[in-house]
Motif scaffolding. Sequence first.
Motif, PDB file in Angstrom:
ATOM      1  N   GLY A  48       8.325   9.658 -10.390  1.00  0.00           N
ATOM      2  CA  GLY A  48       7.993  11.077 -10.682  1.00  0.00           C
ATOM      3  C   GLY A  48       6.504  11.050 -11.077  1.00  0.00           C
ATOM      4  O   GLY A  48       6.064  12.483 -11.517  1.00  0.00           O
ATOM      5  N   GLN A  49       5.607  10.032 -11.127  1.00  0.00           N
ATOM      6  CA  GLN A  49       4.376  10.356 -11.501  1.00  0.00           C
ATOM      7  C   GLN A  49       3.184  10.709 -10.332  1.00  0.00           C
ATOM      8  O   GLN A  49       3.495  10.100  -9.316  1.00  0.00           O
ATOM      9  CB  GLN A  49       3.774   9.024 -12.242  1.00  0.00           C
ATOM     10  CG  GLN A  49       2.544   9.106 -12.667  1.00  0.00           C
ATOM     11  CD  GLN A  49       2.443   9.916 -14.142  1.00  0.00           C
ATOM     12  OE1 GLN A  49       2.109  11.033 -13.760  1.00  0.00           O
ATOM     13  NE2 GLN A  49       2.657   9.151 -15.137  1.00  0.00           N
ATOM     14  N   ARG A  50       2.474  11.444 -10.813  1.00  0.00           N
ATOM     15  CA  ARG A  50       1.522  11.512  -9.724  1.00  0.00           C
ATOM     16  C   ARG A  50      -0.029  10.819  -9.981  1.00  0.00           C
ATOM     17  O   ARG A  50      -0.475  10.745 -11.257  1.00  0.00           O
ATOM     18  CB  ARG A  50       0.854  13.151  -9.568  1.00  0.00           C
ATOM     19  CG  ARG A  50      -0.381  13.588  -8.721  1.00  0.00           C
ATOM     20  CD  ARG A  50      -0.374  15.004  -8.410  1.00  0.00           C
ATOM     21  NE  ARG A  50       0.693  15.622  -7.868  1.00  0.00           N
ATOM     22  CZ  ARG A  50       0.976  15.661  -6.403  1.00  0.00           C
ATOM     23  NH1 ARG A  50       0.045  15.041  -5.846  1.00  0.00           N
ATOM     24  NH2 ARG A  50       2.023  16.257  -5.800  1.00  0.00           N
ATOM     25  N   TYR A  51      -0.795  10.122  -8.927  1.00  0.00           N
ATOM     26  CA  TYR A  51      -1.679   9.626  -9.364  1.00  0.00           C
ATOM     27  C   TYR A  51      -2.953   9.963  -8.341  1.00  0.00           C
ATOM     28  O   TYR A  51      -2.729  10.587  -7.186  1.00  0.00           O
ATOM     29  CB  TYR A  51      -1.525   7.792  -8.855  1.00  0.00           C
ATOM     30  CG  TYR A  51      -0.432   7.321  -9.779  1.00  0.00           C
ATOM     31  CD1 TYR A  51      -0.584   6.893 -11.038  1.00  0.00           C
ATOM     32  CD2 TYR A  51       0.823   7.062  -9.365  1.00  0.00           C
ATOM     33  CE1 TYR A  51       0.018   6.425 -11.743  1.00  0.00           C
ATOM     34  CE2 TYR A  51       1.946   6.596 -10.212  1.00  0.00           C
ATOM     35  CZ  TYR A  51       1.472   6.056 -11.443  1.00  0.00           C
ATOM     36  OH  TYR A  51       2.396   5.461 -12.166  1.00  0.00           O
ATOM     37  N   GLY A  52      -4.054   9.751  -8.910  1.00  0.00           N
ATOM     38  CA  GLY A  52      -5.380   9.871  -7.933  1.00  0.00           C
ATOM     39  C   GLY A  52      -6.095   8.690  -7.993  1.00  0.00           C
ATOM     40  O   GLY A  52      -6.102   8.003  -9.070  1.00  0.00           O
ATOM     41  N   PHE A  53      -6.788   8.293  -6.819  1.00  0.00           N
ATOM     42  CA  PHE A  53      -7.400   7.024  -6.722  1.00  0.00           C
ATOM     43  C   PHE A  53      -8.963   7.473  -6.123  1.00  0.00           C
ATOM     44  O   PHE A  53      -9.146   8.242  -5.586  1.00  0.00           O
ATOM     45  CB  PHE A  53      -6.871   6.146  -5.843  1.00  0.00           C
ATOM     46  CG  PHE A  53      -5.522   5.764  -6.498  1.00  0.00           C
ATOM     47  CD1 PHE A  53      -5.100   4.792  -7.231  1.00  0.00           C
ATOM     48  CD2 PHE A  53      -4.374   6.246  -5.867  1.00  0.00           C
ATOM     49  CE1 PHE A  53      -3.970   4.200  -7.816  1.00  0.00           C
ATOM     50  CE2 PHE A  53      -2.838   5.930  -6.310  1.00  0.00           C
ATOM     51  CZ  PHE A  53      -2.870   4.859  -7.284  1.00  0.00           C
ATOM     52  N   PHE A  54      -9.729   6.537  -6.607  1.00  0.00           N
ATOM     53  CA  PHE A  54     -11.000   6.402  -5.789  1.00  0.00           C
ATOM     54  C   PHE A  54     -11.790   5.058  -6.264  1.00  0.00           C
ATOM     55  O   PHE A  54     -11.432   4.468  -7.074  1.00  0.00           O
ATOM     56  CB  PHE A  54     -12.178   7.654  -6.388  1.00  0.00           C
ATOM     57  CG  PHE A  54     -12.475   7.587  -7.617  1.00  0.00           C
ATOM     58  CD1 PHE A  54     -13.638   6.973  -8.187  1.00  0.00           C
ATOM     59  CD2 PHE A  54     -11.747   8.305  -8.674  1.00  0.00           C
ATOM     60  CE1 PHE A  54     -13.926   6.842  -9.536  1.00  0.00           C
ATOM     61  CE2 PHE A  54     -12.017   8.448 -10.076  1.00  0.00           C
ATOM     62  CZ  PHE A  54     -13.418   7.633 -10.359  1.00  0.00           C
ATOM     63  N   THR A  55     -12.698   5.055  -5.462  1.00  0.00           N
ATOM     64  CA  THR A  55     -13.449   3.523  -5.562  1.00  0.00           C
ATOM     65  C   THR A  55     -14.825   3.913  -5.802  1.00  0.00           C
ATOM     66  O   THR A  55     -15.571   4.823  -5.295  1.00  0.00           O
ATOM     67  CB  THR A  55     -13.225   2.815  -4.155  1.00  0.00           C
ATOM     68  OG1 THR A  55     -13.680   3.479  -3.113  1.00  0.00           O
ATOM     69  CG2 THR A  55     -11.847   2.367  -3.719  1.00  0.00           C
TER      70      THR A  55
ATOM     71  N   VAL B 290       2.675   4.653   0.661  1.00  0.00           N
ATOM     72  CA  VAL B 290       3.727   4.811  -0.427  1.00  0.00           C
ATOM     73  C   VAL B 290       5.087   4.465   0.352  1.00  0.00           C
ATOM     74  O   VAL B 290       5.413   4.998   1.081  1.00  0.00           O
ATOM     75  CB  VAL B 290       3.501   5.887  -1.319  1.00  0.00           C
ATOM     76  CG1 VAL B 290       4.928   5.968  -2.275  1.00  0.00           C
ATOM     77  CG2 VAL B 290       2.342   6.438  -1.833  1.00  0.00           C
ATOM     78  N   ARG B 291       5.708   3.451  -0.357  1.00  0.00           N
ATOM     79  CA  ARG B 291       7.123   3.015   0.014  1.00  0.00           C
ATOM     80  C   ARG B 291       7.638   2.542  -1.171  1.00  0.00           C
ATOM     81  O   ARG B 291       7.585   1.668  -1.742  1.00  0.00           O
ATOM     82  CB  ARG B 291       7.045   1.902   0.739  1.00  0.00           C
ATOM     83  CG  ARG B 291       6.523   1.808   2.277  1.00  0.00           C
ATOM     84  CD  ARG B 291       6.873   0.885   3.203  1.00  0.00           C
ATOM     85  NE  ARG B 291       6.347   1.212   4.581  1.00  0.00           N
ATOM     86  CZ  ARG B 291       5.208   0.815   5.065  1.00  0.00           C
ATOM     87  NH1 ARG B 291       4.234   0.181   4.438  1.00  0.00           N
ATOM     88  NH2 ARG B 291       4.848   1.017   6.179  1.00  0.00           N
ATOM     89  N   GLY B 292       8.591   3.591  -1.780  1.00  0.00           N
ATOM     90  CA  GLY B 292       9.101   3.624  -2.875  1.00  0.00           C
ATOM     91  C   GLY B 292       8.321   3.699  -4.146  1.00  0.00           C
ATOM     92  O   GLY B 292       7.525   4.726  -4.318  1.00  0.00           O
TER      93      GLY B 292
ATOM     94  N   ARG C 235      10.858  10.676  -7.528  1.00  0.00           N
ATOM     95  CA  ARG C 235      11.837  10.221  -8.693  1.00  0.00           C
ATOM     96  C   ARG C 235      12.991   9.539  -8.193  1.00  0.00           C
ATOM     97  O   ARG C 235      13.448   8.652  -9.156  1.00  0.00           O
ATOM     98  CB  ARG C 235      12.483  11.580  -9.342  1.00  0.00           C
ATOM     99  CG  ARG C 235      11.540  12.509  -9.922  1.00  0.00           C
ATOM    100  CD  ARG C 235      12.098  13.503 -10.574  1.00  0.00           C
ATOM    101  NE  ARG C 235      10.943  14.571 -11.169  1.00  0.00           N
ATOM    102  CZ  ARG C 235      10.412  14.099 -12.495  1.00  0.00           C
ATOM    103  NH1 ARG C 235      10.949  13.026 -13.221  1.00  0.00           N
ATOM    104  NH2 ARG C 235       9.570  15.157 -12.921  1.00  0.00           N
ATOM    105  N   ARG C 236      13.369   9.405  -7.190  1.00  0.00           N
ATOM    106  CA  ARG C 236      14.441   8.431  -6.535  1.00  0.00           C
ATOM    107  C   ARG C 236      14.416   8.244  -5.178  1.00  0.00           C
ATOM    108  O   ARG C 236      13.674   8.984  -4.595  1.00  0.00           O
ATOM    109  CB  ARG C 236      15.872   8.736  -6.873  1.00  0.00           C
ATOM    110  CG  ARG C 236      16.000  10.306  -6.456  1.00  0.00           C
ATOM    111  CD  ARG C 236      17.445  10.753  -7.018  1.00  0.00           C
ATOM    112  NE  ARG C 236      18.492   9.986  -6.541  1.00  0.00           N
ATOM    113  CZ  ARG C 236      19.714   9.945  -7.000  1.00  0.00           C
ATOM    114  NH1 ARG C 236      20.112  10.606  -7.832  1.00  0.00           N
ATOM    115  NH2 ARG C 236      20.695   9.218  -6.310  1.00  0.00           N
TER     116      ARG C 236
END
Length: 553
Positions: free
Chosen positions: A521-528, A465-467, A552-553
């Motif tokens: 500010g959002q939380r994400y979950g990922f799977f394939t 994650v970058r920004g 958030r910033r």
Amino acid sequence: MRGPVVCAVVLAGLTVAPGAAVAAPAPTPPTGRLLVTLRPPAHGTAQAAAARAVAARAGARPAGLSVPQLRLVGVRARHGASLRALARRLRADPAVASVRAERRFTLRYVPDDPALTDPEPRAEPGTVVEWWAARESLPSAWDVTRGDGARVAVIDTGVDATHPDLAARIVATADFDADSADGPATVDEVGHGTHVASLACATSGNGIGLAGAGGNCDLLIAKSDLTEGSVAEALVWAADNGAQSIVMSFGTDGRVPASDAVVQALRYAAAHGSVLVAAAADDPVTEQGDPANVLQPTGTGPDITQNLGLSVTAATAADARASFAGRGGQISMAAYGTYGGSGPNGLLGAFPAQTTALERGGPTSDQPPCHCRTTFDGDPRYAYLPGTSMAAPQVAAVAALMRAVNPALPPADVVRLLKQTAHRPSAVGWTGDLGWGILDAGAAMAAARAIDRTAPTSSLQRPVVRGRSIRLRWRGEDDTLPGVASTGIDHFEVWRSAGGRPARRIATTRARSMQLRGMRGQRYGFFTIAVDRAGNREAPPVRADASVRIARR
């Protein structure tokens, strides 16, 4: 000859030249060497020089093989280099005619059971006692597996558990015979169950007696008094104990429909992964009685996809239906059940040590003493018995081998493949005499190994994650058991959940990475989820493979 009547249910089928197709042998491991065939060199150019030039251009090293008469040389990849990449470079060279990875042959497995080599004096010269093994291509199946992991349940009259061809094969027994005088499941007062069990799983390679169709497969022995309740109990027990196939060499005359208890037990066993195999009638009739007519209902024989299991009739060494065997629209396929003609009356199989009910005969004229016991290789614990009862266990054993080699193969696929690969003497499809044809174990095994029913797997690496930018990367594999086909991954589905809400698919791709942007500010979950070329789809994970939170910033 008919079997004994027990509780108004009869044991099925105790009545008893070349041609079976041979399936491809088991694949052998590569040697790490490439076999390269060169095109004819230019005039005046020695082959050795041409070979050296080809190897130098491809970055190969010599591998100690040169056959000038065939323009054949062997090469290896340099240490640490890819053999596959080397093969691609060689194929691109105009001086190269062909390239293939070398494999090493394996010696054919030849069990030393005397029935496979001893001559059968009552048959044509050159015929061995266990003549049906080669005719059904069983050695080709044994080249793939010796029976390890295969488990066959025999619902019958028990088994002589002390018999040297069976003692090592029995892993569990259960007694569903209400008559305690008949002894436990390890005692066979009739003789039928011992013979049937041996044709399925008699120990192979032990220098004794015969080799069962399933090699060294495991046996589950369910002794039954053949009442409907007893058979239902036995079916459930067999399924619960991991039977990959269940053989039922018994039946009714079909005048009364099968009881709901038996039908439900058959469905239970099929749903729990057992391939169900029943002997057809021991008369040349079109009504096979249950359980055969439940597994292959009336008129469904010609439809290769319609069945709950297999109804098996008996064939002769002339590749014709035995005169005593069932026929018609309830027949799925056949296996050998007698030699026919002037040959031996039946197939050789194990038999109890004590005098059996088959030898004593029944109370009616249609159940005379069988006169079937024989001394084989100095041991009197063998007998020749003919019938559909002898054909069915061979099919059941091969079905178990197929399930053991490719455990992801469902019973319906096993049944279909056994029908599709059966040897058809008339070179047509289904017939009322032999169904889809005579068992071809080698071809059935090859077909089972060529089907990919195993889902691929994938794993998501930790996102970067970058920004607001999220970089996803993942891996995928389409592994199967050794020797079973792998079709390879076709594509991946990428799934995302946001803020604890249910996951949604956001992409379908053949790539193994992707870039996306998130909300602050959002939380994400990922799977394939990986999907292979055979359509097998990886199961969704219980929880996301990775989660990230965008600052958030």
